[in-house]
Design an enzyme around this catalytic site. Structure first.
Site, mmCIF file in Angstrom:
data_model
loop_
_atom_site.group_PDB
_atom_site.id
_atom_site.type_symbol
_atom_site.label_atom_id
_atom_site.label_comp_id
_atom_site.label_asym_id
_atom_site.label_seq_id
_atom_site.Cartn_x
_atom_site.Cartn_y
_atom_site.Cartn_z
ATOM 1 N N HIS A 1 0.822 -1.215 0.000
ATOM 2 C CA HIS A 1 0.000 0.000 0.000
ATOM 3 C C HIS A 1 0.859 1.269 0.000
ATOM 4 C CE1 HIS A 1 0.273 -0.109 4.569
ATOM 5 N NE2 HIS A 1 0.367 1.203 4.364
ATOM 6 N N ASP B 1 -0.203 -7.595 1.317
ATOM 7 C CA ASP B 1 0.311 -6.231 1.484
ATOM 8 C C ASP B 1 1.832 -6.255 1.642
ATOM 9 O OD1 ASP B 1 0.444 -3.526 1.785
ATOM 10 O OD2 ASP B 1 -0.421 -3.474 3.811
ATOM 11 N N SER C 1 3.803 2.483 8.427
ATOM 12 C CA SER C 1 3.517 1.524 7.368
ATOM 13 C C SER C 1 4.775 1.109 6.634
ATOM 14 C CB SER C 1 2.556 2.122 6.336
ATOM 15 O OG SER C 1 1.263 2.227 6.849
#
Length: 306
Positions: free
Chosen positions: A121, A165, A259
Site C-alpha cells: 500500500h 500487502d 507503514s
C-alpha cells in the site's frame, strides 16, 4: 501502516485508493497531509468497503487539493522510545520527490544491497522515489539518497481486502554496508504466539497529532494467537489470511507513518513482519496487523535483487 474508519501501524497512509490495481493509490496526502486523514492508516469506525466507496466518490477533488498542500512529517509509534545510533542499521525511509522537496511515505527494511522490503500500500503510480538509509532522523543522513529503479508490489495485492500487502523497491545502485548500514535477515520459520518483537518506525507518536518527526522510535509488541487475531480482523469486515498476523502490547501501538516498516523478532533478530494496518487514531494498546514475512519468503527470494 494504515487504518480504516470502522474497518481496518501500522502501516499508515494512502490517499488515492481504488481496488482494481495495486498501483492505483497516491499515498502522499494520505500519509502526512496536516488537513486530511489517511484513508487507510488505521481502520476503525466504518466498514472498509463503505469507507473506500466514500473515498473514491470524492477522489478527484481531494487528490487535486492535496497535491498543493505541503505535507507534514509526523512522529511515530505510540509510547515508543528513541532508537540509539546504529541500533537499526537495516531501517530505510521511502520518500517521493515532489517539485523541490521530498515527501516521506513509508518505512522499509534493507534486505539486500539493492532491495528494500515494504508494504504494497506504499506503492503508487508516481515515480521519483528515493530511499534514505543509515540515519535515525527523517531530516538528514550522512549518505546520499538512492533512486528507485523498480517497484514490485505483490501481483495479488488487493487494497479492499488488504491481502498480500507486501512490496519490494529495487534500487538503481547498491548500498554499501557500514557500521550503521546493514541488511536484515528474514524469518526462516513460522511465527509463534507470544513471540516478543521490536517495532521500528517514524510514525505518529500521537494518533491525534502531526508533530514533525525528529528521531526514529521503537517499542516492543507480543504476537497474538490466531483466534484473537482473526476475531479482531473480522470486526473490521476483513478476512484473516495466513499472510497476516497480529501483535499488541499495553499502552503501545504502531501508527500512521509506520507503514511498511519492520517488526523484528527480539530474540532471533530476524524480520517477521511488515507494518500493514491497525485502528484509526492508534489508541494505545490496540491490535496492529502485520504482513507475515515468512509466508511470502519464496516470493521475496524470487523477486529480490542482490
Amino acid at each position: 501502516m494504515f487504518s480504516f474508519n470502522s474497518i481496518p501501524l501500522l502501516a499508515l497512509l494512502m490517499i488515492v485508493a481504488t481496488t482494481t490495481s495495486c498501483y492505483s493509490m497516491e499515498i502522499n496526502s494520505l500519509v502526512y497531509d496536516g488537513g486530511n486523514e489517511s484513508p487507510i492508516g488505521w481502520l476503525a469506525d466504518l466498514s472498509l468497503k463503505q469507507y473506500l466507496n466514500d473515498l473514491n466518490t470524492g477522489l478527484s477533488s481531494s487528490s487535486s487539493s492535496s497535491s498543493t498542500t505541503e505535507t507534514k512529517i509526523p512522529n511515530r509509534i505510540i509510547n515508543g522510545v528513541e532508537v540509539e545510533p546504529g541500533e537499526a542499521p537495516f531501517m530505510a525511509q521511502l520518500f517521493r520527490r515532489f517539485l523541490f522537496s521530498n515527501r516521506f511515505l513509508c518505512g522499509g527494511s534493507l534486505i539486500t544491497s539493492r532491495t528494500v522490503l515494504t508494504a504494497a500500500h506504499c506503492v503508487n503510480y508516481f515515480t521519483n522515489y528515493r530511499i534514505r538509509y543509515g540515519s535515525n532522523s527523517l531530516l538528514w543522513s550522512q549518505y546520499p539518497d538512492v533512486e528507485v529503479k523498480m517497484m514490485k508490489p505483490h501481483p495479488k495485492f488487493d487494497l479492499s481486502t488488504v491481502q498480500n500487502d507486501i512490496a519490494l523497491f529495487i534500487l538503481k545502485n547498491p548500498i554499501k554496508p557500514g557500521s550503521n548500514v546493514q541488511t536484515i535477515e528474514l524469518a526462516d520459520q513460522e511465527i509463534s504466539a507470544g513471540t516478543n518483537a521490536s517495532l521500528y518506525g517514524f510514525g505518529l507518536t500521537d494518533g491525534n497529532g502531526n508533530q514533525p518527526a525528529t528521531k526514529m522510535q521503537k517499542t516492543t509488541l507480543n504476537v497474538l494467537n490466531e483466534t484473537e487475531c482473526s476475531e479482531y480482523i473480522s470486526k473490521l469486515n476483513i478476512r484473516k489470511t495466513p499472510g497476516m498476523f497480529c501483535a499488541s502490547a499495553p499502552n503501545r501501538s504502531a501508527c500512521n507513518g509506520d507503514s511498511g516498516g519492520p517488526l523484528i523478532n527480539t530474540e532471533s533478530k530476524k524480520q517477521i513482519g511488515i507494518v500493514s494496518f491497525g485502528t484509526r487514531y492508534c489508541p494505545a494498546g490496540s491490535i496492529n496487523v502485520f504482513t507475515n514475512v515468512y509466508y511470502y519468503k519464496n516470493w521475496i527470494e524470487k523477486n529480490k535483487v542482490e
